[in-house]
Design a protein around this motif. Structure first.
Motif, PDB file in Angstrom:
ATOM      1  N   GLN A  43      22.361  43.601  39.016  1.00 53.38           N
ATOM      2  CA  GLN A  43      22.513  42.178  38.730  1.00 53.38           C
ATOM      3  C   GLN A  43      23.888  41.939  38.149  1.00 53.38           C
ATOM      4  O   GLN A  43      24.227  42.464  37.076  1.00 53.38           O
ATOM      5  CB  GLN A  43      21.428  41.694  37.756  1.00 53.38           C
ATOM      6  CG  GLN A  43      21.432  40.194  37.562  1.00 53.38           C
ATOM      7  CD  GLN A  43      20.174  39.700  36.870  1.00 53.38           C
ATOM      8  OE1 GLN A  43      19.447  40.468  36.231  1.00 53.38           O
ATOM      9  NE2 GLN A  43      19.887  38.420  36.996  1.00 53.38           N
ATOM     10  N   PRO A  47      26.861  39.169  36.766  1.00 58.61           N
ATOM     11  CA  PRO A  47      26.810  37.917  35.997  1.00 58.61           C
ATOM     12  C   PRO A  47      26.700  36.703  36.903  1.00 58.61           C
ATOM     13  O   PRO A  47      27.453  36.565  37.866  1.00 58.61           O
ATOM     14  CB  PRO A  47      28.137  37.927  35.242  1.00 58.61           C
ATOM     15  CG  PRO A  47      28.494  39.360  35.112  1.00 58.61           C
ATOM     16  CD  PRO A  47      28.012  39.999  36.383  1.00 58.61           C
ATOM     17  N   GLY A  48      25.728  35.848  36.606  1.00 61.10           N
ATOM     18  CA  GLY A  48      25.554  34.622  37.372  1.00 61.10           C
ATOM     19  C   GLY A  48      24.874  34.801  38.712  1.00 61.10           C
ATOM     20  O   GLY A  48      24.762  33.838  39.477  1.00 61.10           O
ATOM     21  N   ALA A 100      28.203  45.512  37.984  1.00 59.38           N
ATOM     22  CA  ALA A 100      26.908  44.898  37.682  1.00 59.38           C
ATOM     23  C   ALA A 100      26.168  45.789  36.691  1.00 59.38           C
ATOM     24  O   ALA A 100      26.593  46.917  36.414  1.00 59.38           O
ATOM     25  CB  ALA A 100      26.077  44.737  38.951  1.00 59.38           C
ATOM     26  N   GLN A 106      25.363  49.675  32.608  1.00 61.19           N
ATOM     27  CA  GLN A 106      26.504  48.887  33.094  1.00 61.19           C
ATOM     28  C   GLN A 106      27.424  49.750  33.949  1.00 61.19           C
ATOM     29  O   GLN A 106      27.810  50.861  33.556  1.00 61.19           O
ATOM     30  CB  GLN A 106      27.299  48.319  31.914  1.00 61.19           C
ATOM     31  CG  GLN A 106      28.533  47.543  32.300  1.00 61.19           C
ATOM     32  CD  GLN A 106      28.220  46.221  32.975  1.00 61.19           C
ATOM     33  OE1 GLN A 106      27.345  45.474  32.515  1.00 61.19           O
ATOM     34  NE2 GLN A 106      28.905  45.921  34.078  1.00 61.19           N
ATOM     35  N   THR A 129      31.114  49.199  35.757  1.00 66.18           N
ATOM     36  CA  THR A 129      32.271  48.323  35.875  1.00 66.18           C
ATOM     37  C   THR A 129      33.338  49.009  36.711  1.00 66.18           C
ATOM     38  O   THR A 129      33.739  50.136  36.394  1.00 66.18           O
ATOM     39  CB  THR A 129      32.845  47.969  34.494  1.00 66.18           C
ATOM     40  OG1 THR A 129      31.817  47.359  33.694  1.00 66.18           O
ATOM     41  CG2 THR A 129      34.011  46.997  34.630  1.00 66.18           C
TER      42      THR A 129
END
Length: 122
Positions: free
Chosen positions: A38, A40-41, A90, A117, A119
């Motif tokens: 998932q 962000p947004g 995500a 996380q 990145t």
């Protein structure tokens, strides 16, 4: 039943990471296991899944770059991520379809890990 993920972090574009997820607790058997992510947004989406027999399924966006595998003896699922891109950034969640025995009856439930996380910097 608990799912504990590990292996996330920060990596440069083109790099690799390997995620692990170990299931523990009252487990009789595990059917499918999978990885979701998932950003962000955005909604949570399936990245890859694997059955107890080893059949796999991948999102189109990761085919050829990610590989899912599992060790049934260790109740563990892995996600090898190669050629990472910034759009792979995500929180990655592990999921497992677990059968537990309570007395003489079996119970089937869906479990999630806490998320790790990932990145990818450009």
């Amino acid at each position: 039943v608990q799912l504990v993920e590990s292996g996330g972090g920060l990596v440069q574009s083109g790099g690799s990471l390997r995620l692990s997820c170990a299931a523990s607790g009252s487990i009789f058997s595990i059917n499918a296991m999978g990885w979701y992510r998932q950003a962000p947004g955005k909604q949570r989406e399936l990245v890859a899944a694997i059955t107890s027999g080893g059949s796999t399924n991948y999102a189109d966006s990761v085919k050829g770059r990610f590989t899912i595998s599992r060790d049934n003896a260790k109740n563990t699922v892995y996600l090898q991520m190669n050629s990472l891109k910034p759009e792979d950034t995500a929180v990655y969640y592990c999921n497992a379809d677990v059968v537990s025995l309570v007395g003489w009856s079996s119970h089937r439930n869906d479990y999630w890990g806490q998320g790790t996380q990932v990145t990818v910097s450009s």
